[in-house]
Design an enzyme around this catalytic site. Structure first.
Site, PDB file in Angstrom:
ATOM      1  CB  CYS A   1      -0.986  -0.045   1.174  1.00 23.18           C
ATOM      2  SG  CYS A   1      -2.331   1.142   0.982  1.00 23.18           S
TER       3      CYS A   1
ATOM      4  CG  HIS B   1      -3.401  -3.679   3.306  1.00 22.73           C
ATOM      5  ND1 HIS B   1      -2.456  -2.981   4.021  1.00 22.73           N
ATOM      6  CD2 HIS B   1      -4.114  -2.758   2.634  1.00 22.73           C
ATOM      7  CE1 HIS B   1      -2.600  -1.677   3.793  1.00 22.73           C
ATOM      8  NE2 HIS B   1      -3.610  -1.521   2.947  1.00 22.73           N
TER       9      HIS B   1
ATOM     10  CD  GLU C   1      -0.674  -5.486   5.877  1.00 25.63           C
ATOM     11  OE1 GLU C   1      -0.317  -5.994   4.803  1.00 25.63           O
ATOM     12  OE2 GLU C   1      -1.220  -4.367   5.957  1.00 25.63           O
TER      13      GLU C   1
END
Lengths: 996, 273
Positions: B105, B232, B234
């Site tokens: 990002c 994302h 994560e």
């Protein structure tokens, strides 16, 4: 010689910002343009070499792939009218600040104090637009004259070689000397009133007279002589008193002596402080009842409430309102609201890690098409501005926005309500001491951390203590800077873990005067040097420094031996910290400027000198009546109309603009279901990735019920919060509440002739708060009141409906047992928990489809609700519940529709099987808003176990989930009432706000 | 294997995903430090003590001058205390040492604006593509279907096919000129693309949430060791991160995003340690 650097998109590059603005201009103003293109302008007022300037322009200021940059050379072309919008002097310009920092990295030297970068945006309008239309566009949509300035140039008058002249919006400090004025208070009553009014002090005559007699006291005068002050109070002192005694800071209405008369029961009652009699007493009684199971750690005394989460972690929660600033500048007001409440929760106890945000807005319809009185912004502008402000505040702070709602009622045109909440977490012990405790000690240094002080936000505390009127100050409007604040928090959490400070609080309303004034109650005095504060620009008067509400600042008590370590770390982390003085036991609120005393006020007078307000309250219930039973109803159409009402419809377009999963803890997200677009009842957050405990957050709000009785409005708000909380799996035995009152002025006066009724509404709301919190065993840990939500200019007065936001925070032992609201599988059984009564008073159905208020407002039976919620918790833990959804606006019909379309399945339901009071019509079974009800789906193999948990309770299997994607509801006659594709229901539900 | 992979996540100035990125690195088997950029600028921590650099999501400097622009400027110009070395210099050494860099990002935006991606012809200093405002003109949070290019040199997406991850950005539209785009395609550097429900790359909103050219969601350099993506990873390392975990009982305990971190760590164990 300042430069103008213009940055434009290259030819052929799409300009989504311009496209959106073109669309919004059409939506807001009905003006259709051919195109809107945008340019960014940086006005650099600093000494730079040519090389440095080129490096800046072609480096950080321009994206070479999609943008062109030019220095002192206009890029605007192919337009009919050009509008350039910049900030007014002194308004926070975040992009300007970032550009300055970027240039400093390039040059390797700091800007001189008067040097700066200012940003503005150019809008190139094409189409049938003249200067007058452009003026309408800019004042009606593009800019807010309170904080921005603009230039309009038609193409024919545009100088293509020179472009626009350089404008430097530097704060003009003029020839004003920095001085301290003395104010003579030994004057007539009329003059006292005038001093208060002219100075925006919001002090009443009675309060002014108390200050007058204080100043006249010979003992006081003798005391003042010692520090070199005369008999007259200084402007700093008067401002300090006005701030400390403001409704905003002192909550005079909640502390008032109230004479309450209930004309129904004939009962008369003297209430000495609503806050103590109902709110504090509820929590005290609940904590006593809970004994060793008490979850409260810190209530009412700190910036936020603190409860136990696990044995080793504590939870912090605070909800604030930012209504008045949002009315004047929706974007800045809301942005400041969110970053402000973040400081509250961060600055609780020793300091806490911020975990989630919540936001609840009350607006008039964005499609409002009636004339608006002066100074009110159109509800659509308020909607757009507030949503964008919270988006920037929350997203840029790195905090997920997990829960919220939007309530619509046209009375909120008078004052929009903007509630922002922040949850946080901290280890229960830090350096061997309970983290929720803090105490400044004598000799600790007063250190201000974060942003600089300007004229922004001056008189915010006193301004919000009045109704919105013609003289409402524009300096009360400001723009938050989430990045400066994030840097500060990054620094402070390290400072906390290194034990570098003893106490911390935020600078919000009232600025340093409030933060230092309150912290110094630990030691009994302080000595602060106002001339040492870092300023955004020179020329601030000492009193302005004292009460400025400039954002992004915290005040800390740092032990003298740790000051060096604290300041070194601060500098390294690019955060400004300044030593302003020390905490003392002098018993005095003592400020100096250039070594000379400018305030010397006894702490006792400052904090306890304010007289108790006396308020009459008389309850005469409004005359209400139920409507006649309606003839033939098209139930399909009625359901679709309800689903498409602003209060019920999907808020997805808003929810998606908020990052709701940063920090990777959001286990139940705001949107859920087969295609991630169903409306979740509440949020579940897992704060520690390696553990299964979760935080559950929910809220209830139902201002419409206030039109019948605020007692039941309050009871329903509490119940709604708890049933939402329970619906996702929140443990009903481990939950705490926050009360946020937004009221119209309840003090009877010429301006408010019906004050005794509004005060009675306030009393009844508090009575319900006590009764129901106690019945549910939910302690109140924090709250806030905003009591002047009226608009009054000329003869026009708009008062908001009395509104209580009840927020809850609690725990789920294992997030993997959480339940969501979407139907999960065809063949699952559909249960309605809780009985349905003839309770459609002030319902969404009556309001929207019958055009009436009705009389039978829903009443909450806390005892049976509590039994139900406990059983739901047990069923969730045993994995017996496939989905669980609360019934609220629109009743059973809406809950069935939402459960079905969120899950992508149909539902067959039979109203004959609904547990309802005798003789209740189909219409009322479908749309009653009776409290404490939940709609649950259960796998057939779990039916028996599920039903046994609810033995003896109201628990009716009313149908089943079907593979056929239709909602089918059978009426009491056995004939079908509703048979509609779920896709059509969903489309009706999604339509209203989709494009906003 | 004698040594552990050491990962670093840089934080400060508006970065906000550092904690969950560190969690993902640890779950994937690395040791991980979250380091404030002040520590690097003070010279107390150096990048060369690590193998795996993570540039996490957030809003560097508020993205006030365009996403990650001011952040890139800081890395280029701010000198490490007491030297003339910049963090960009340390970064170049880190890359030259054959180590791994992943930007998610805002981290991806930072890498692109520093010139680290796609870094055609091995030029890691010149910006050649960009990430700009979503076609919608708005920040959006939504989950997206993705497909990996099996012919990509990207070490992170090795062996992966379809993924499902959230995007949360306002400036995620990948843009490059025709020549750059052609070089990206011929080099299989577009390691990840937005797809429709059937796994076909798409330009349709909202499956392609920002209007990215060629539906590009993630890009690597020719070595495959530098990788950036808008979604994302994560944010999906545990089952309960999935937006439909309450209705899809077959979902595994481990989220798909973790696969990228595992690939990175496996690569380092084999190639660098």
């Amino acid at each position: 010689m300042p430069w103008r650097i213009e940055v434009a998109l290259k030819d052929g590059v799409r300009d989504p910002r311009g496209e959106r603005i073109k669309h919004e201009i059409l939506e807001h103003l009905g003006i259709e343009l051919t195109s809107v293109r945008t340019l960014d302008v940086y006005t650099i007022d600093a000494t730079l070499s040519d090389d440095e300037l080129q490096t800046a322009a072609n480096g950080p200021l321009c994206d070479p792939i999609v943008q062109l940059v030019a220095i002192d050379n206009p890029l605007a072309s192919d337009f009919d009218v050009l509008i350039e919008v910049g900030y007014r002097p002194g308004v926070t310009d975040n992009a300007g600040r970032t550009a300055r920092e970027a240039i400093q990295y390039i040059t390797g030297r700091p800007f001189a104090p008067a040097e700066a970068v200012y940003t503005s945006v150019q809008y190139l309008l094409k189409g049938a637009v003249d200067v007058a239309t452009a003026e309408r566009i800019v004042s009606g949509f593009l800019a807010n004259g309170l904080i921005q300035r603009w230039t309009i140039v038609p193409a024919a008058e545009f100088d293509r070689s020179k472009g626009l002249p350089v404008t430097i919006p530097k704060v003009d400090v003029g020839s004003h000397q920095v001085t301290v004025q003395e104010i003579d208070l030994q004057v007539s009553d009329a003059e006292l009133v005038e001093i208060s009014k002219a100075g925006m002090l919001a002090l009443t005559l009675e309060e002014m007279k108390i200050i007058q007699s204080y100043a006249a006291d010979p003992a006081v005068q003798k005391d003042r002589q010692q520090v070199g002050l005369g008999a007259k109070l200084t402007d700093c002192e008067l401002e300090a008193l006005a701030q400390t005694w403001s409704e905003h800071c002192k909550h005079k209405i909640f502390s008032a002596a109230i004479d309450y008369e209930d004309t129904v029961t004939g009962e008369k009652q003297q209430i000495n402080s609503l806050f103590k009699s109902y709110i504090v007493r509820a929590t005290t009684d609940i904590r006593k009842n809970a004994g060793k199971d008490d979850i409260c750690l810190s209530v009412f005394k700190d910036n936020a409430g603190v409860i136990r989460f696990t044995d080793d972690m504590s939870l912090v929660f605070k909800v604030e309102t930012h209504n008045s600033p949002s009315a004047l500048d929706p974007y800045g007001g809301a942005l400041t609201g969110i970053v402000g409440v973040n400081r509250d929760s961060f600055g609780t106890g020793q300091g806490a890690h911020l975990l989630f945000n919540t936001d609840v807005f009350c607006f008039a319809s964005p499609f409002y098409d009636k004339p608006l009185p002066p100074r009110l912004l159109h509800p659509r502008r308020i909607f757009d501005g507030v949503v964008e402000g919270v988006e920037h505040g929350g997203n840029k702070s790195g905090i997920p926005t997990v829960n919220g709602s939007i309530v619509f009622d046209d009375r909120f045109a008078g004052k929009p309500l903007v509630y922002c909440g922040t949850g946080a977490i901290m280890p229960s012990m830090i350096h061997g001491k309970p983290s929720h405790e803090k105490c400044a000690q004598i000799g600790d240094r007063i250190i201000m951390v974060g942003g600089r002080i300007g004229k922004d936000g001056i008189h915010g505390a006193t301004f919000s203590s009045e109704e919105l009127h013609e003289g409402s100050p524009v300096t009360a409007v400001q723009i938050g800077d989430p990045i400066t604040q994030k840097r500060m928090f990054d620094f402070l959490i390290i400072a906390r873990d290194r034990g570098l400070y003893r106490s911390i609080t935020d600078n919000g309303a009232g600025g340093l005067s409030s933060s230092v004034g309150e912290m110094s109650q630990d030691t009994g005095g302080f000595e602060m040097h106002l001339d040492r504060t870092p300023l955004k620009y020179p020329g601030l008067q000492p009193w302005e420094i004292l009460i400025s509400e400039a954002q992004e600042r915290m005040t800390l008590a740092v032990p003298p031996e740790k000051v060096d370590a604290f300041l070194t770390l601060s500098k390294e982390m690019d955060v400004e910290s300044t030593d302003l003085g020390c905490f003392t036991d002098s018993g005095h609120y003592h400020c100096l400027y250039n070594g000379k005393t400018v305030t010397w006020l006894p702490m006792a007078f400052l904090h306890d000198g304010v007289p108790q307000l006396k308020i009459p309250a008389r309850w005469v219930p409004p005359k209400t009546a139920e409507p006649q039973p309606s003839a033939l109803i098209d139930f399909d159409a009625a359901l679709k109309q309800l689903l498409g009402s602003l209060n019920i419809c999907s808020k997805e377009s808003v929810v998606r603009r908020y990052d709701h999963e940063v920090q990777a803890g959001t286990v139940v997200k705001p949107l859920t279901g087969v295609v991630n677009d169903g409306p979740s009842d509440a949020a579940v957050v897992r704060p520690m990735a390696d553990r299964n405990e979760g935080v559950v957050v929910a809220h209830g709000i139902c201002p419409r019920y206030s039109d019948i009785d605020t007692y039941h409005m309050t009871a329903n708000a509490i119940d709604e919060a708890l049933r939402n909380y329970v619906a996702v799996g929140g443990n009903i035995e481990h939950v705490a509440g926050l009360d946020n009152f937004c009221w119209c002025d309840p003090v009877k006066s010429d301006k408010t002739p019906d004050g005794d009724y509004k005060a009675a509404q306030l009393v009844r709301s508090n009575q319900a708060l006590y009764d129901y919190c106690l019945a549910f065993g939910v302690p109140l840990i924090s709250g806030k009141d905003s009591m002047k939500n009226d608009y009054q200019i000329g003869n026009t007065k708009i008062s908001i409906p009395p509104t209580l936001l009840f927020s809850v925070i609690g725990k789920i032992d294992d997030v993997r047992t959480a339940t969501t609201m979407d139907a999960k599988r065809a063949g699952d059984k559909v249960y309605l928990l809780g009985s349905t009564a003839d309770e459609l008073g002030a319902s969404e159905y009556y309001t929207l489809l019958r055009g009436c208020l009705g009389a039978n407002v829903p009443q909450v039976d806390a005892k049976s609700a509590m039994t139900r919620y406990r059983a739901v918790n047990t069923a969730q833990k045993q994995g017996l519940i496939a989905s669980c959804h609360d019934l609220s606006d629109g009743g059973l019909a809406v809950a069935l529709a939402e459960t079905a379309f969120a899950g992508g399945f149909g539902i067959d339901a039979d109203l004959r099987r609904v547990d309802a009071s005798a003789g209740i019509s189909d219409e009322k079974r479908l749309f009653s808003e009776s409290a404490s009800r939940l709609l649950v789906t259960v796998r057939p193999e779990h039916q028996a176990a599920f039903e046994s948990l609810f033995a003896g309770q109201s628990c009716a299997c009313i149908g089943s989930v079907t593979a056929a994607p239709k909602l089918r509801i059978t009426g009491q006659s056995g004939a079908p009432l509703i048979e509609t594709d779920i896709a059509d229901l969903k489309a009706a539900w999604q339509a209203p706000l989709k494009e906003l | 294997m004698s040594r552990n992979v050491k990962a670093i996540v840089i934080t400060g100035n508006g970065t906000n995903c550092e904690r969950e990125v560190a969690t993902a690195c640890r779950l994937a088997g690395a040791d991980c430090d979250v380091v404030h950029i002040a520590e690097l600028l003070a010279g107390r921590v150096r990048l060369d003590g690590y193998h795996f650099l993570n540039l996490a999501g957030g809003f560097l400097d508020g993205d006030d001058l365009g996403s990650a622009k001011a952040g890139a400027n800081r890395l280029r110009h701010a000198a490490v205390h007491g030297s003339s070395e910049t963090l960009a210099d340390q970064l170049q050494q880190f890359i030259a040492a054959g180590k791994l860099v992943m930007g998610v990002c805002n981290g991806f935006q930072l890498m692109v604006k520093l010139g680290l991606l796609p870094a055609l012809g091995g030029d890691y200093l010149t910006q050649s593509a960009t990430l700009t405002h979503n076609d919608s003109g708005r920040f959006e949070d939504r989950w997206c279907e993705l497909v990996a290019d099996s012919d990509s040199p990207c070490v992170y997406t090795r062996g992966l096919d379809r993924l499902y991850l959230p995007v949360r950005h306002g400036e995620g539209k990948f843009v490059a000129d025709a020549a750059t785009l052609a070089a990206i395609e011929s080099g299989h550097l577009a390691a990840l693309r937005y797809t429709d429900a059937e796994g076909r790359p798409t330009m349709d909103y909202p499956q392609n949430p920002n209007g990215a050219m060629n539906a590009i969601a993630g890009v690597c350099d020719a070595s495959g060791r530098l990788f950036g993506l808008m979604p994302h990873p994560e944010a999906y390392v545990q089952r309960t991160h999935h937006p439909r975990w309450t209705r899809e009982p077959q979902l595994p305990e481990e989220g798909m995003g973790l696969w990228l971190y595992r690939n990175a760590i496996n690569f380092l164990r084999e190639a660098v340690l």
